[in-house]
Design an enzyme around this catalytic site. Structure first.
Site, PDB file in Angstrom:
ATOM      1  N   GLY A  90      -6.470  62.423   4.805  1.00 19.42           N
ATOM      2  CA  GLY A  90      -7.156  63.122   3.729  1.00 19.42           C
ATOM      3  C   GLY A  90      -7.406  64.562   4.135  1.00 19.42           C
ATOM      4  N   SER A  91      -7.985  65.333   3.248  1.00 19.95           N
ATOM      5  CA  SER A  91      -8.146  66.764   3.482  1.00 19.95           C
ATOM      6  C   SER A  91      -9.009  67.073   4.698  1.00 19.95           C
ATOM      7  CB  SER A  91      -8.757  67.420   2.240  1.00 19.95           C
ATOM      8  OG  SER A  91      -9.988  66.783   1.900  1.00 19.95           O
TER       9      SER A  91
ATOM     10  N   GLU B 289      -9.374  65.547   7.400  1.00 24.84           N
ATOM     11  CA  GLU B 289      -8.828  65.129   8.692  1.00 24.84           C
ATOM     12  C   GLU B 289      -7.709  66.038   9.193  1.00 24.84           C
ATOM     13  OE1 GLU B 289     -10.933  62.951   6.676  1.00 24.84           O
ATOM     14  OE2 GLU B 289      -8.959  62.291   6.039  1.00 24.84           O
TER      15      GLU B 289
ATOM     16  N   GLU C  64      -6.131  52.629   3.087  1.00 25.60           N
ATOM     17  CA  GLU C  64      -6.905  52.652   4.326  1.00 25.60           C
ATOM     18  C   GLU C  64      -7.087  51.265   4.937  1.00 25.60           C
ATOM     19  OE1 GLU C  64      -7.903  56.442   2.150  1.00 25.60           O
ATOM     20  OE2 GLU C  64      -7.572  54.343   1.612  1.00 25.60           O
TER      21      GLU C  64
ATOM     22  N   HIS D  98     -10.370  58.974   5.903  1.00 24.82           N
ATOM     23  CA  HIS D  98     -11.039  60.004   5.124  1.00 24.82           C
ATOM     24  C   HIS D  98     -12.531  59.670   5.063  1.00 24.82           C
ATOM     25  CE1 HIS D  98     -11.128  63.499   2.747  1.00 24.82           C
ATOM     26  NE2 HIS D  98     -11.094  62.946   1.545  1.00 24.82           N
TER      27      HIS D  98
ATOM     28  N   HIS E 245     -18.008  26.158   6.845  1.00 25.51           N
ATOM     29  CA  HIS E 245     -17.600  26.843   5.617  1.00 25.51           C
ATOM     30  C   HIS E 245     -18.283  26.256   4.394  1.00 25.51           C
ATOM     31  CE1 HIS E 245     -14.064  28.380   2.922  1.00 25.51           C
ATOM     32  NE2 HIS E 245     -15.093  29.173   2.860  1.00 25.51           N
TER      33      HIS E 245
ATOM     34  N   GLY F 294     -11.904  35.448   7.307  1.00 21.68           N
ATOM     35  CA  GLY F 294     -11.690  34.845   6.005  1.00 21.68           C
ATOM     36  C   GLY F 294     -11.381  35.856   4.921  1.00 21.68           C
TER      37      GLY F 294
END
Length: 530
Positions: free
Chosen positions: A38-39, A41, A60, A83, A290, A407
């Protein structure tokens, strides 16, 4: 009017934050960077070094899952660049999975320039160090630009300390060009040794047991203890189970002492362990549930021990004694314990072969087991196929099975890309459900761009089949929003540059699997099952 702050290196301080950080990353072996840029970075990558490589994920969460697979397979921290809030938000599901996987990751995220932060600028992160919590071990936005390299060095150390996990550093965009003094990466030893007295008591319990059992979880694989578990099981004639929802394999599933898989249910665990008077859980929790259950957590009179590097697992284990230690070190100590009483080995587990040639997920995994090389690497995210996989696709060698511990979906497809990067020249098989695949289908782009030898096997049943099975637990005969009738995975693969074939019957399945497993680059097989 005061002067503007200095930009870039100066005669007194010839290095920049970027220079020092790159040197630190090189010293730590983090020269492969995963991200979706992104800008804020971009300045990090000015004069990008020739000995580094950037692995692009088209979303991402895909970038994080690729890094997760890479770090898991190399057992070294991987670096991810995201970003600011928007990009970090996209990635959080994958960060959660990495946290549950105990994967060492260093996540950096861009931030707007410090000088405009008081004005809440476009694409800034308001509370950057709070946003990814609680699923990072440590998070910070350094107070000064000059503190960025030290923050990344600390993030690396914390990520690599057992239990490993993700860490997070937010870096304002104007920090990278600021002058900065050099910083040396300090080696830190993080081996956990068991308490000798507790380990001696555990060894005595195993030695005198009438019928002992061992439950292996992912920590066995993380600690390279596969052969040690085999030796321990054979010494004691112990039945070996896979712990509920284990994300790695820790024991050969064709061994005569292999007893099967523990379900994530209180009553089912008690039923499976009923014949045993001592059970040793290695590398993770044995009582992972679970669904809601009732009654005891273990059979009456069964003594339980837990050994692993995660103190949290030790704290919430409902019964038994826990030892916080690395599995390899602890098992070596158990092998030096007293001789066991004489006992016969239990009868081996027997699984009936798949009969007929109807296109079911059991047929797909059984043919895959027959055709694949025993050392090929399986990365799985096909929840409704996990039962047939357990029965008909045994894991035979160490470090050849990976799945998600959380999961959460969207791990396996991009993780296969990271694992293939980490294990060059080895065949990787991604066994996926159709619903799971759509969480991270963009990972096909990265596999094609890198030319990786991955066989993507998608079992297409046209719906979220796991939810149909689970819905019956709650009395739902037709869960809403679970049908996927029109997806065309061959077309999706072609659109990402991956050759694909569709298999509708046993003959075309055999042909497609042989083609895919023999390929040097990425391929996809869409196996349409009933």
């Amino acid at each position: 009017m005061p002067e503007s702050p200095a930009i870039g290196a100066t005669a007194a301080c010839p290095s920049t934050v970027r220079d020092v950080t790159i040197d630190l990353l090189r010293a730590a072996g983090m020269t492969t960077i995963f991200g979706n840029p992104g800008s804020t970075e971009l300045p990090m990558f000015r004069d990008f070094p020739d000995d580094f490589r950037y692995i692009l994920g088209l979303q991402e969460s895909v970038a994080v899952a690729m890094a997760d697979g890479f770090a898991t397979a190399t057992r070294k921290a991987a670096l991810i660049n995201l970003h600011s809030s928007a990009g970090v938000g996209h990635a959080l599901g994958a960060v959660f999975t990495a946290f549950r996987n105990q994967t060492p990751l260093v996540i950096t995220a861009g931030q707007q320039a410090r000088s405009i932060l008081p004005y809440e600028p476009f694409l800034f992160a308001e509370r950057p160090s709070e946003f990814p919590r609680p699923f990072v071990k440590w998070a910070v936005e350094p107070a000064r630009a000059q503190d960025v390299p030290a923050a990344i060095a600390r993030a690396y150390a914390v990520a690599m300390e057992p239990p490993c996990g993700p860490t997070f550093v937010s870096v304002p965009v104007d920090d990278w060009d600021q002058p900065c003094a050099p910083l040396t990466l300090r080696p830190i030893s993080a081996t956990r040794h068991p308490d000798p007295a507790a380990l001696a008591q555990c060894a005595q319990s195993l030695a005198r047991a009438r019928r002992p059992a061992i439950a292996v979880a992912a920590g066995v694989a993380r600690d390279c203890a596969w052969d040690l578990v085999v030796a321990l099981a054979e010494r004691h004639g112990a039945s070996v189970y896979v712990a509920p929802m284990a994300s790695r394999a820790g024991f050969p599933e064709d061994h005569p002492l292999f007893a099967g898989f523990l379900a994530a249910s209180r009553e089912a665990i008690v039923a499976s362990l009923a014949p045993h008077d001592v059970v040793l859980a290695l590398g993770g929790p044995m009582n992972l549930y679970h669904v809601e259950g009732h009654g005891p957590h273990l059979p009456d009179g069964c003594e339980a021990w837990l050994i692993g590097d995660n103190h949290t697992h030790a704290a919430w284990a409902p019964q038994g004694r826990a030892i916080v230690a690395s599995c390899d070190v602890a098992i070596a100590g158990l092998l030096a314990g007293p001789d066991p009483v004489a006992r016969a080995w239990p009868a081996p587990r027997i699984v009936a072969p798949v009969a007929g040639d109807v296109m079911t997920d059991a047929l797909v995994v059984s043919r895959l087991a027959a055709l694949r090389a025993p050392g090929s690497i399986l990365v799985e995210e096909a929840p409704s196929t996990r039962g047939p996989m357990h029965d008909h696709l045994p894991i035979l060698r160490p470090d050849t099975f990976y799945t998600t511990a959380s999961g959460g979906l969207g791990f396996a497809l991009p993780a296969a890309v990271g694992i293939a990067l980490a294990r060059p020249g080895e065949k990787v098989i991604a066994l996926l459900g159709d619903g799971s695949s759509m969480y991270a289908i963009q990972g096909l782009f990265s596999a094609a761009a890198l030319g990786l030898p991955i066989s993507f096997i998608i079992i297409r049943n046209g719906r979220y089949e796991a939810l149909h099975s689970f819905g019956r637990h709650f009395g739902l005969q037709q869960p809403v929003g679970t049908e996927l009738p029109v997806l065309d995975f061959c077309a999706l693969a072609a659109g990402h540059g991956v050759p694909a074939r569709r298999a509708d019957d046993a003959a075309t399945l055999e042909e497609a699997l042989c083609w895919s497993l023999a390929a040097d680059g990425p391929t996809l097989v869409e196996a349409v099952v009933a």
